[in-house]
Design a protein around this motif. Sequence first.
Motif, PDB file in Angstrom:
ATOM      1  N   MET A   1       0.837  -1.188   0.000  1.00 25.79           N
ATOM      2  CA  MET A   1       0.000   0.000   0.000  1.00 25.79           C
ATOM      3  C   MET A   1       0.882   1.253   0.000  1.00 25.79           C
ATOM      4  SD  MET A   1      -1.771  -0.810   3.665  1.00 25.79           S
ATOM      5  CE  MET A   1      -0.780  -0.858   5.156  1.00 25.79           C
ATOM      6  N   THR A   2       0.501   2.200  -0.793  1.00 24.73           N
ATOM      7  CA  THR A   2       1.216   3.478  -0.777  1.00 24.73           C
ATOM      8  C   THR A   2       0.419   4.437   0.096  1.00 24.73           C
ATOM      9  OG1 THR A   2       0.025   4.071  -2.761  1.00 24.73           O
ATOM     10  CG2 THR A   2       2.235   3.210  -3.069  1.00 24.73           C
ATOM     11  N   ALA A   3       1.138   5.256   0.796  1.00 24.36           N
ATOM     12  CA  ALA A   3       0.470   6.142   1.753  1.00 24.36           C
ATOM     13  C   ALA A   3      -0.145   7.321   1.019  1.00 24.36           C
ATOM     14  CB  ALA A   3       1.458   6.606   2.801  1.00 24.36           C
ATOM     15  N   THR A   4      -1.291   7.067   0.376  1.00 24.20           N
ATOM     16  CA  THR A   4      -1.946   8.125  -0.391  1.00 24.20           C
ATOM     17  C   THR A   4      -2.344   9.269   0.533  1.00 24.20           C
ATOM     18  OG1 THR A   4      -2.854   6.364  -1.708  1.00 24.20           O
ATOM     19  CG2 THR A   4      -3.740   8.574  -2.081  1.00 24.20           C
ATOM     20  N   GLY A   5      -1.942  10.460   0.177  1.00 24.96           N
ATOM     21  CA  GLY A   5      -2.383  11.634   0.926  1.00 24.96           C
ATOM     22  C   GLY A   5      -1.650  11.872   2.229  1.00 24.96           C
ATOM     23  N   LEU A   6      -0.532  11.168   2.437  1.00 26.37           N
ATOM     24  CA  LEU A   6       0.157  11.340   3.720  1.00 26.37           C
ATOM     25  C   LEU A   6       0.670  12.767   3.882  1.00 26.37           C
ATOM     26  CD1 LEU A   6       1.193  10.169   6.343  1.00 26.37           C
ATOM     27  CD2 LEU A   6       3.252   9.430   5.178  1.00 26.37           C
ATOM     28  N   ARG A   7       1.192  13.301   2.788  1.00 27.50           N
ATOM     29  CA  ARG A   7       1.735  14.652   2.894  1.00 27.50           C
ATOM     30  C   ARG A   7       0.637  15.658   3.225  1.00 27.50           C
ATOM     31  NH1 ARG A   7       5.704  16.860  -1.618  1.00 27.50           N
ATOM     32  NH2 ARG A   7       4.930  18.799  -0.728  1.00 27.50           N
ATOM     33  N   ALA A   8      -0.481  15.523   2.510  1.00 31.02           N
ATOM     34  CA  ALA A   8      -1.607  16.432   2.759  1.00 31.02           C
ATOM     35  C   ALA A   8      -2.096  16.282   4.195  1.00 31.02           C
ATOM     36  CB  ALA A   8      -2.732  16.131   1.785  1.00 31.02           C
ATOM     37  N   MET A   9      -2.182  15.022   4.651  1.00 26.89           N
ATOM     38  CA  MET A   9      -2.695  14.754   5.992  1.00 26.89           C
ATOM     39  C   MET A   9      -1.760  15.324   7.056  1.00 26.89           C
ATOM     40  SD  MET A   9      -5.416  13.341   7.055  1.00 26.89           S
ATOM     41  CE  MET A   9      -5.802  13.896   8.709  1.00 26.89           C
ATOM     42  N   LEU A  10      -0.450  15.166   6.819  1.00 24.34           N
ATOM     43  CA  LEU A  10       0.520  15.740   7.761  1.00 24.34           C
ATOM     44  C   LEU A  10       0.315  17.245   7.846  1.00 24.34           C
ATOM     45  CD1 LEU A  10       3.812  13.813   6.933  1.00 24.34           C
ATOM     46  CD2 LEU A  10       2.569  13.798   9.094  1.00 24.34           C
ATOM     47  N   GLY A  11       0.082  17.850   6.687  1.00 21.88           N
ATOM     48  CA  GLY A  11      -0.144  19.292   6.658  1.00 21.88           C
ATOM     49  C   GLY A  11      -1.370  19.673   7.468  1.00 21.88           C
ATOM     50  N   VAL A  12      -2.467  18.916   7.265  1.00 25.17           N
ATOM     51  CA  VAL A  12      -3.711  19.222   7.972  1.00 25.17           C
ATOM     52  C   VAL A  12      -3.531  19.058   9.480  1.00 25.17           C
ATOM     53  CG1 VAL A  12      -6.069  18.446   8.364  1.00 25.17           C
ATOM     54  CG2 VAL A  12      -5.195  18.622   6.035  1.00 25.17           C
ATOM     55  N   GLN A  13      -2.936  17.926   9.864  1.00 27.39           N
ATOM     56  CA  GLN A  13      -2.767  17.645  11.299  1.00 27.39           C
ATOM     57  C   GLN A  13      -1.870  18.687  11.949  1.00 27.39           C
ATOM     58  OE1 GLN A  13      -4.589  15.382  12.624  1.00 27.39           O
ATOM     59  NE2 GLN A  13      -4.136  13.306  12.009  1.00 27.39           N
ATOM     60  N   TRP A  14      -0.787  19.008  11.254  1.00 25.17           N
ATOM     61  CA  TRP A  14       0.147  19.974  11.831  1.00 25.17           C
ATOM     62  C   TRP A  14      -0.523  21.334  11.940  1.00 25.17           C
ATOM     63  CZ3 TRP A  14       3.803  20.956  14.885  1.00 25.17           C
ATOM     64  CH2 TRP A  14       4.533  22.153  14.812  1.00 25.17           C
ATOM     65  N   ARG A  15      -1.249  21.721  10.889  1.00 27.51           N
ATOM     66  CA  ARG A  15      -1.891  23.022  10.880  1.00 27.51           C
ATOM     67  C   ARG A  15      -2.900  23.127  12.018  1.00 27.51           C
ATOM     68  NH1 ARG A  15      -2.915  26.995  11.383  1.00 27.51           N
ATOM     69  NH2 ARG A  15      -3.623  28.770  10.174  1.00 27.51           N
ATOM     70  N   THR A  16      -3.669  22.049  12.256  1.00 20.82           N
ATOM     71  CA  THR A  16      -4.734  22.144  13.260  1.00 20.82           C
ATOM     72  C   THR A  16      -4.234  21.911  14.680  1.00 20.82           C
ATOM     73  OG1 THR A  16      -5.285  19.907  12.555  1.00 20.82           O
ATOM     74  CG2 THR A  16      -6.768  21.654  11.877  1.00 20.82           C
ATOM     75  N   HIS A  17      -3.096  21.223  14.815  1.00 21.07           N
ATOM     76  CA  HIS A  17      -2.678  20.877  16.174  1.00 21.07           C
ATOM     77  C   HIS A  17      -1.327  21.464  16.568  1.00 21.07           C
ATOM     78  CE1 HIS A  17      -6.027  18.224  16.784  1.00 21.07           C
ATOM     79  NE2 HIS A  17      -5.809  17.685  15.610  1.00 21.07           N
ATOM     80  N   ARG A  18      -0.772  22.338  15.712  1.00 23.86           N
ATOM     81  CA  ARG A  18       0.592  22.786  16.004  1.00 23.86           C
ATOM     82  C   ARG A  18       0.663  23.578  17.302  1.00 23.86           C
ATOM     83  NH1 ARG A  18       1.118  27.104  11.039  1.00 23.86           N
ATOM     84  NH2 ARG A  18      -0.569  28.461  11.713  1.00 23.86           N
TER      85      ARG A  18
END
Lengths: 323, 527
Positions: free
Chosen positions: B1-18
């Motif tokens: 499995m390739t981690a589809t959307g991992l970069r986007a998800m990291l961005g979202v998580q970091w943005r909301t929880h930084r």
Amino acid sequence: MTAPQPVIRAQGLTKTFGQVRALDGLDLEVTPGEVHGFLGPNGAGKSTTIRIVLGLIRASGGHVELFGRDPWRQAATLHERLAYVAGDVALWSGLTGGQCLDVLGATQGGLDEARRTALIERFELDPTKRIRDYSKGNRQKVALIAALAADAELLVLDEPTSGLDPLMEQAFQEVVRERRKDGCTVLLSSHILGEVEALADRVTIIRRGRTVTSGTLAELRRHTRTHVHAVTVDAPAGLADAPGVADYVSERLDGHADSRFTIDAAHLDDSVGRLHAARIHTLTVTPPSLDALFLRSYDGDAGPLDAGPLDASELGEPAEAAR
Amino acid sequence: MTATGLRAMLGVQWRTHRRGTLVWVLALIALMVGTAGSIAGLYNTPEKIHTYAQAVTAGDALVVINGRVEGIDSLGGIIADEFGFFAAFLLPLLGISLVALMTRSEEEAGRLEAVLAGRVARYVPVLAGLTIASAAIVVTTVAFALGLTAFGVPATRSILYAASLGTLAFVFAGFAALLAQVTLHSRGVYTWGLLILAGAYVLRGVGDVTKTWVTWLSPLGWAEKAAPFGDMRWWTLLIPLTVACLFAALAVLVAGRRDLGSALVGGGAGPARATSWLRSPIGLATAIHRASILAWLAGAVILAGTMGSLAQQFIDAVLGNPAMAAAFGVSGAQPVDEMVALTQLYIAIIATGFAVQAVGSLRGEETAGRLEMQLSGRLSRLRWLAAHGLVIVTGVVIIVLVSSVVLAAGMAWSMGTPVNLGLVLWAGAAYLPAELLVGGLALALFGLRPRAFPAAWGALASVTFIAFLGPGLKLPAWLLDLAPTTHIGSPPLGTVEAGQLVVLGAIAATLGVAGAVGFRRRGVPQS
């Protein structure tokens, strides 16, 4: 029920949150026994107005009365006479639907037991499920049943059917009509125009914290124009200059006279008479829908409705109007 | 499995929880490095270090609390020992809370649904949450190692010590990620995470006292057995790393296979009607606070029971060794009283923690929109607040009294002689004004500045820090005086001045009234 004063009267309400001016001179009057539609785009100030009327927040300026009293000072006493469904229904996730009904009912001084049972059945709610396991629509039902089963003189419903399916929407409208027959007054904030059109006796339309217009649906329609499309055997005589007629266009098509125009409600009879004299082949009369009123009121910087008549192109049928 | 959307998800998580993540990390670094610095200043000669080592190794009581530190006869050893209790809870909590916030909380709120509808694979949010939590843990670890080195602890030992704590946090981050898949709500992640942590703490304590393999059953034991200031067993780091990776892999696997919004542990049907008790304001308030009362009570009871059942060891240690007594910050003249005084301080902090959390849940009722519903009925604001206030105060009293009884019972069992229960209860009750003062502060924030409520947690953290580490770090008197617990007078060891209690109680009442008045005047909900 026969109280002479309005159930709700707000005049020139203003409310500021920091820099934001949520209400900017809003007027609202709800008379006893009516279903009052409260319309406005997102962020127009509907929920803010309702919270001020309930005494949950305090107006920055203007005057507000609930049952003729000051809701901010006498919130708890006045609340005995009303039931409220908030725009965002939030309940205790650990309690069951039935428990929440009773808890909400208790804050309103108890529910009518027979009505509670009937409504649970009508809305097909499983009262033994926990709130956290409900869908949004089912949570909405819990709050609705609690309000509709309460012995209240006034129902304040803030977009109450946003999560309901069409079947439940139907049931909701029936119950609201029944409650009105019992003498209940209803303030219904809604986005669903069909619902307001089906239920409301009078409506108030607000935009950007101000009342744009208020009145019965008939009154509001009177300010707008009916769109007429007629195909007659002969050319209708004198219609172009007839009183109340505007945007008159007529041409011959396939041996018939094809006429389009708009007409204000007062002169409809006269112009249809003239069409009849020209021997009607087909006739389409489109009254202004609430959608048109709504769009007109919401649209950009358009002034209040009664500032001038609407023109036909604003009243729907965009395909024909464009031709 | 390739981690589809991992970069986007990291961005979202970091943005909301930084923000929350940064606050956590910076606060933890400041606390750890600051404390290490104070200790380095305090134990600045080999003689002082030696005296300390002599003292704490003399008995088992401190071993239970802080662990058995190998190579304690060094500056690093003292830091590890002083830090034993805090590190055991704070680092796992860092892992648990960051992961819970970024996984189950998001799912529960329905935000995950919107994300997963996009080009993001189902297991990616968990992976992203774990990645950010791991990054936060690594940053904390590196900063701590640097701080220790700066204060004169050998670099390799600093690195191993910091790494042992970091891997401890990894284990609980991975465990929380797994819990987030099997429980339906983030509350479950916290509850089970903390329960397992408490179990790990007890296992480590038992193993250290009995000097058996039991220590190896606990993640806290793995960190301890790395022996950064003794034999430096680097290989032990592999255990927590392996376990953390296993938990994380399992969590990712389960996340990829289960339905969104589902859990392995589901809910069944419940009663269709509410009892008349639940319909009353107090009944509903009780239902809202019951779970957290029980959770905090469980923590206090476990602590009181552990301390009480070790009373005899404590007394032996203190009686036989004045240096040991000094390490506790006590004289050693009245060991029983000292034992009670020390434990009651811990209980007081736990009860205060409950008070802050309970008042915070009122704010939760408001932001969730439930308060608005309740106040739209005939319930007045003051009655609503009074019902909750009553339940919260009752909760505080229950926590204090029940754990005092448990403490007395444990002591009686350990020492084989009857204990003056009244004395123990009185010592616990004497802290009530201090506990209520912090609770009152929380209530004042709720009523007057609801958006600033997190400051109440800051106040709790400050009081905890001053109460536990303040005297040991020889903080200036004015700083110690800021904590209401300082003014209680450490009963039954010291004398409690009724005047002080009255003043504290009056401040608590004033804050409470200010909060109530503010709440009555402000708009609800205030977002």
